[in-house]
Design a protein around this motif. Structure first.
Motif, mmCIF file in Angstrom:
data_model
loop_
_atom_site.group_PDB
_atom_site.id
_atom_site.type_symbol
_atom_site.label_atom_id
_atom_site.label_comp_id
_atom_site.label_asym_id
_atom_site.label_seq_id
_atom_site.Cartn_x
_atom_site.Cartn_y
_atom_site.Cartn_z
ATOM 1 N N LEU A 140 3.588 -4.705 10.249
ATOM 2 C CA LEU A 140 3.623 -3.262 10.433
ATOM 3 C C LEU A 140 4.312 -2.580 9.245
ATOM 4 N N LEU A 141 5.383 -3.222 8.763
ATOM 5 C CA LEU A 141 6.081 -2.677 7.600
ATOM 6 C C LEU A 141 5.127 -2.585 6.417
ATOM 7 N N LEU A 142 4.371 -3.671 6.174
ATOM 8 C CA LEU A 142 3.413 -3.679 5.075
ATOM 9 C C LEU A 142 2.429 -2.521 5.217
ATOM 10 N N ALA A 143 1.882 -2.360 6.429
ATOM 11 C CA ALA A 143 0.912 -1.286 6.656
ATOM 12 C C ALA A 143 1.534 0.076 6.364
ATOM 13 N N LEU A 144 2.779 0.271 6.812
ATOM 14 C CA LEU A 144 3.433 1.566 6.610
ATOM 15 C C LEU A 144 3.692 1.846 5.133
ATOM 16 N N ILE A 145 4.119 0.803 4.413
ATOM 17 C CA ILE A 145 4.415 0.985 3.000
ATOM 18 C C ILE A 145 3.143 1.388 2.253
ATOM 19 N N LEU A 146 2.046 0.671 2.536
ATOM 20 C CA LEU A 146 0.778 1.001 1.875
ATOM 21 C C LEU A 146 0.352 2.434 2.213
#
Ligand SMILES: [K+]
Ligand SMILES: [K+]
Ligand SMILES: [K+]
Ligand SMILES: [K+]
Ligand SMILES: [K+]
Ligand SMILES: [K+]
Lengths: 581, 581
Positions: free
Chosen positions: B47-53
Motif C-alpha cells: 500500500l505504501l508503494l502504491a501511495l508513493i507512486l
C-alpha cells in the motif's frame, strides 16, 4: 418556622459530615480509639453552646443583620473587617463545595455504581443550583423548607430506632471499644485536638440566622434569637445521636460509603427507610449549598459598595450585580471541587478555617463593643462573647497547627485578598479624585473630523458616509490595499460613485490591516489636535439575525475598535447595520 | 534535505505506533497469531508503494501544492471537495492528538511513574506546541530537522543490533510462533482485515510532501518527488525492521509500555541507548504534531477564502487569521485527548479514516483529471492513481466495517461539517447580495440627536457633553434616579453646572438601569425618526492604565452598548476617557 427551616439547613446539614470527620481522625489510630469520639463530641457540644449564646447577643446588638464583616469592621477596624470579609468569601465558596460534595457522597453511598462519577455529579449539582439562582430562586420559596423537616424526621427515625436497638440489646454484632479503653502505644494530645477541630465542622453554618434577622416577623430580634436557640437544640440532639450511634455500632469511616449510610444500612438494611434517609440527606445538603448562593452575592455587594470589590458586584438593574456574584461563586466552587476531586474530608479543613476565623473576629468585635459602650449588664455579656471568641480562636489555631498541610493555602490567600481589597479601594479613590469637576476649562473643540475605514463600496459604506457627512466638518475614507491592481480598481470605483468624500489609499506591504490604519489615524490625529479638531473613527458593525452568525462577522471591527479605544483613546462610533438574513 | 527531514516527521513518526496497532489486534487471539504480522506488514508495504507512486503524480500535476481539498474540488466538484476538506480538518486535529498521545506513551514507558499523568502531560505538550506556533515558530526553523535525523539513527541502531542478535543467535529467550502456525479455532478474515487497517496508521502523513512543493529548491517538483521516494524507502525500512523484530521478540502490546519501549528494553536493557531511543521517539512525535499546526491554519484559510468557513480564519493582518486557526486546532486536540483519556490506540481509527478518506478523494480526482485531459502517456498514470484510489477506498471501508464502534462518529461529523460549510457559504452570499449598492436612494437625514446617559456630574460627563454639543443638533442627558432625594439633588446640581443641555430624569422603581434607559431611548427614537432625525447614544468608556483595572470599570457601559447595538440598532459613540492612575 419556615425561616427556621431554611436558615437552619446550613447548620443542620453538617451533621451529615461532622461526626464522620472525628472518626476519620481516630481511625488513623484504630477502632480501639473510637470511644474518644464521645468526649470529643461533648467538647463540640460545649462549643456549640458557647456559640449559640454569643450569637444571641449579636442578634440583639445588630438587629439589621450582623455579618462578621460588618461587626468586625465597625468594632475592630478596616483590616480585621477585611480579613473577616475575605474568610467569609472562602466560607461561602466552601459551603457550596463541601455541601455539594457531601451530598454527592450521600448519593454515591446509596448507589455505589455512581461512585466513580463523584466529580461529575457534584459539578452538575453546582451548575443546577447556579442556574436556579440566576433565574431568581428566592430563599423564601416555602418549598425549600420541606427538605429540612424531612431531614430532621429522617435523623430522628434513625436515632430513635438505633437507640431502641441498643436498649433492647438488638444492637450490632460487633463490639465497640468501651469508654476508657487504653490505647496500646497511647494516643497523642495532638491527635485528639485534630479530631476535635475536625468535629467542629459540625458547627459551620450556625451564624446564618444572625445575618438574616430582618427576614423574621416582629419582634424580629426576639424571634430570631428563639429560632437560633431552637436550631441549636435540634443540632445538639441530632449530632449527639449520630455520634453516639456511630460509636456504639463501631462504624469505620470509608471512602466509598459515608458513616451515615453505614449506620442506616446497619440499622435498617438497604430498605426504603435507608433510601429515604440518604435522599433527604442529599437534599438538605444541596439546600445548604444554596444558602451560600444567597449569602455570597450580598457580601460581595457590601464589599463592593465599600469599594473593596469591583463595581460589577454592585451593578444595580436587572439583578446583574447579584448574577455576577452567583456566577463567581458557582465557578469558584466548581474549580475547588475539581481540584479536590470532590473529596469532602479534604475540603473540610479549609471550610472550617473559613468559618472559624470570622467567628473569632465577630465575637472579638462584640467584646470590644461591650468594653467601649458599657451598657447595663455589659460584664456578663462581654464574658459570653469573650468565651466565644477564645474558643473560636482556639479552634482556628488548632486547625492551623494540626492540619497545616491542608490549610496553609488560606494563610497565603487571606493576606493576598486583603491586599487586593485595599488596592481596589485605592484605585477607585484615585479615579474618583480624577473625575471630580474642577475649574480647568477644557480646550474648545474647533471642529470634527470623521474617518471611515472602507474595504469596498457597499450599502454599509453608503449609510456610514451619509451619517458622517451629516455631522462632521471633514470626512475621510481610508482604504488599505495589498496590490496595485486592487488599489486602482478601488480608486476608479470611488470616483464613479463619488460621495464627495476624499479617499485615502494606503498600501500595506505585509497584508496587514490594523497597523497601517492606525498609522494613518495617528498622523491625522496629530494634525487635527494641533488645529483643535477632534477625530472620530466610524466603524460599521453587522447585526446578525441569528446569534451564531456573529461568529461569521465583526472580528476585525471588534479588534479595531478595541485597539482604537485602548491604545489610542480615539472616539469610536459604531454604526450598526442590521442584516435581513 | 532539511525539507525532507521536517516534512517527513509526520510520516516517519508513525513507525512509533503503526506496528503496535497490528499487534494489538492480533493479541486478541493470542501470541500464537503474532506471525500474521509479517504478511500484514507486507500488505502495508505494498500500500505504501502504491501511495508513493500516486503522490509522485500529484506532485507533478499540482506543483503549487495539491492538498486533497484543492484536487477533489477541482476534479470531482464542490461536495467531494468539502468532504475532503472536512476529513482533513479531522486529520490535522488527530495528527496532533495521536502524535502527542503517542509521544506521551514514549515518555511514560521510559518513566513509568508518570503513567498516571498521561492526560496531563499530553495536554501540557499541546499547550506548549500551540504557544510556540502562536509566537511564530516556522516550519523552516532548521533546528527542527535534528529530531528526525536522530530518530532515524535511533531506529537504525535498534534494528541493526536487533538483527545482529537474531543472526548470531543472541536473540530473545521466548520463542515466537513460527510463520504458518495454525491457530486453534482459526482466525477470521475480519480480524486480519482489522489488523491490516490498523497497520495502515503507519502510512498517515505520507501526503505532507505533496502539499509543500513550493518549499523545495528548483526544480521543485523533481526535488519533491525525489524526497518523497526517499522518505518512502526510509519509512519502508524502519517499518519492516520494527515489525520483524517485534514479531521475532514476540512482544505483547501492553497499555503501560509501548512495543518500541519493550523492544528497546529487550535488546539493550534500560541503558543510555534505550533512553536515547525513547527520547528521540517522543521528540519526533511532538514534531509530527507540529506539522498539524502548519497545515490546519492553511486549510482553514483556503476554506475561508472560498467562504466555507468563518472569515476569522481569513483575517489578514498581524497573522490573526492564522492565530485563530492555531488556537482552534490546539483547543480541539486538547478536547479530544481529554475525551479519549490520551489513549493512542483509541484515537488511531478516527485518525486513519480522517487520512484515508482524503487519500481516496484526491486519487480519484487524479483519475478523473487523466480521463478528462488525456495528456501523453495518460493511461499508465491513470492506472497508478486508480490503484491508489481503490486501495485507499478499501482501507477506508475496512476501517468503517471493522471498527465501526470507534469511527461511526466521523459518519455523523462529515455530513454535519459539509452542511455547515454550505450554510456558511449561503449566509455570506446572501449578505453579499444585501450589501451591494443598488439605486435605492437612502432617506435624507435632517438632523442629529445625541443622548448621553449620566450617573452624576464628572469630568467625563463634561467632556462628553462638549463633544456632543459640537456635532449634534440637539443633546439630551438622561439620568436614572432611584429615589426622590437623589433626583432633586441631581436636578439642583445640573442647574448650577448648567451646560445648556436638557436633563431628562427617569425614576426607576426596581433599581434597574438598562430597561428605563432603553424606554427613554425608544420613545425619543420614534419621534426622531418621524422627523427624519438620526439618534446617537454617547457612552463613556474608561481606559485604565493597567489591564486588570478594566475589571473594575465599564461592565455596565459594555452591557448597555451591546443592548443598544444588537437589540435596538442605535448608533453608539464610545468616548474614551483615559485614567492617569
Ligand atoms: K452545623
Ligand atoms: K455547614
Ligand atoms: K457556612
Ligand atoms: K507514516
Ligand atoms: K502520522
Ligand atoms: K497527518
Amino acid at each position: 418556622t419556615k425561616a427556621l427551616a431554611i436558615l437552619s439547613s446550613d447548620a443542620l446539614s453538617s451533621v451529615a459530615y461532622g461526626p464522620e470527620q472525628i472518626l476519620i481522625v481516630l481511625a488513623t489510630v484504630g477502632a480501639v480509639a473510637y470511644w474518644y469520639s464521645i468526649p470529643i463530641g461533648i467538647g463540640v457540644l460545649i462549643l456549640l453552646l458557647a456559640l449559640i449564646l454569643s450569637y444571641r447577643q449579636i442578634i440583639f446588638s445588630y438587629p439589621h443583620g450582623g455579618g462578621a464583616y460588618v461587626v468586625s469592621k465597625q468594632n475592630l477596624g478596616v483590616i480585621p473587617g477585611l480579613v473577616a470579609g475575605g474568610s467569609l468569601l472562602v466560607d461561602y465558596i466552601l459551603t457550596v463545595a463541601v455541601s455539594v460534595s457531601a451530598g454527592t457522597d450521600a448519593i454515591t453511598s446509596a448507589i455505589p455504581i455512581l461512585h466513580s462519577h463523584t466529580v461529575f455529579i457534584a459539578v452538575l449539582l453546582v451548575i443546577f443550583i447556579t442556574i436556579l439562582n440566576l433565574r431568581g430562586l428566592t430563599e423564601s420559596a416555602s418549598i425549600l423548607a420541606y427538605p429540612v423537616y424531612l431531614f430532621v424526621v429522617a435523623l430522628v427515625i434513625i436515632i430513635v430506632v438505633g437507640l431502641f436497638n441498643v436498649i433492647t440489646g438488638n444492637g450490632p454484632q460487633v463490639t465497640h471499644s468501651p469508654i476508657g479503653t487504653t490505647i496500646p502505644g497511647g494516643i497523642s494530645l495532638f491527635l485528639l485536638l485534630k479530631a476535635f477541630s475536625s468535629g467542629c465542622s459540625a458547627l459551620t453554618g450556625v451564624e446564618a440566622i444572625s445575618n438574616a434577622i430582618p427576614n423574621f416577623k416582629e419582634p424580629s430580634e426576639r424571634n430570631a434569637a428563639k429560632t437560633l436557640t431552637m436550631m441549636g437544640l435540634i443540632l445538639a440532639v441530632l449530632f449527639s445521636g449520630i455520634m453516639f450511634l456511630a460509636y456504639w455500632y463501631s462504624i469505620t469511616p470509608n471512602a466509598e460509603e459515608t458513616v451515615m449510610s453505614q449506620l442506616g444500612s446497619e440499622i435498617f438494611g438497604r430498605n426504603i427507610i435507608y433510601y429515604f434517609i440518604q435522599g433527604t440527606t442529599a437534599l438538605i445538603l444541596v439546600l445548604a449549598a444554596n444558602t451560600g448562593f444567597s449569602a455570597f452575592p450580598l457580601l460581595a455587594y457590601n464589599l463592593a459598595s465599600d469599594k473593596f470589590m469591583p463595581r460589577m458586584y454592585l451593578l444595580r438593574g436587572d439583578r446583574l450585580g447579584y448574577s455576577n456574584g452567583i456566577i463567581t461563586l458557582g465557578v469558584a466552587s466548581i474549580l475547588l471541587i475539581i481540584a479536590f476531586q470532590g473529596k469532602t474530608e479534604q475540603l473540610i479543613p479549609l471550610y472550617a478555617v473559613g468559618v472559624f476565623v470570622p467567628f473569632t473576629l465577630s465575637q472579638t468585635g462584640m467584646v470590644i463593643k461591650w468594653l467601649r459602650e458599657k451598657p447595663a449588664n455589659w460584664f456578663p455579656k462581654m464574658i459570653t462573647n469573650l468565651v466565644g471568641a477564645l474558643i473560636s480562636a482556639l479552634v482556628s489555631i488548632i486547625f492551623l497547627t494540626t492540619k497545616f498541610n491542608q490549610v496553609w493555602s488560606i494563610l497565603v490567600f487571606l493576606p493576598l485578598i486583603v491586599y487586593l481589597f485595599l488596592t481596589i479601594r485605592k484605585h477607585y479613590e484615585a479615579v474618583g479624585d480624577q473625575l471630580r469637576l474642577n475649574n480647568d476649562i477644557p480646550d474648545k473643540i474647533k471642529g470634527n473630523i470623521m474617518i471611515v475605514p472602507v474595504a469596498g463600496i457597499t450599502k454599509v459604506v453608503e449609510r456610514t458616509m451619509q451619517y458622517a457627512q451629516g455631522i462632521a466638518d471633514e470626512v475621510y475614507a481610508v482604504y488599505i490595499s495589498f496590490d496595485k491592481e486592487s488599489e486602482q480598481q478601488m480608486r476608479d470605483k470611488w470616483e464613479t460613485w463619488n460621495p464627495n468624500v476624499k479617499l485615502i489609499v494606503v498600501h500595506s506591504e505585509y497584508r496587514e490591516i490594523t497597523r497601517p490604519l492606525l498609522k494613518v489615524i495617528d498622523q491625522m490625529e496629530q494634525k487635527a489636535h494641533e488645529n483643535g479638531f477632534e477625530i472620530t473613527v466610524l466603524i460599521p458593525q453587522f447585526i446578525t439575525k441569528k446569534n451564531w452568525h456573529n461568529v461569521l462577522h465583526n472580528q476585525s471591527s471588534l479588534l479595531l475598535r478595541a485597539y482604537l479605544l485602548h491604545k489610542r483613546s480615539v472616539i469610536v462610533t459604531t454604526v450598526p447595520y442590521r442584516f435581513k438574513v
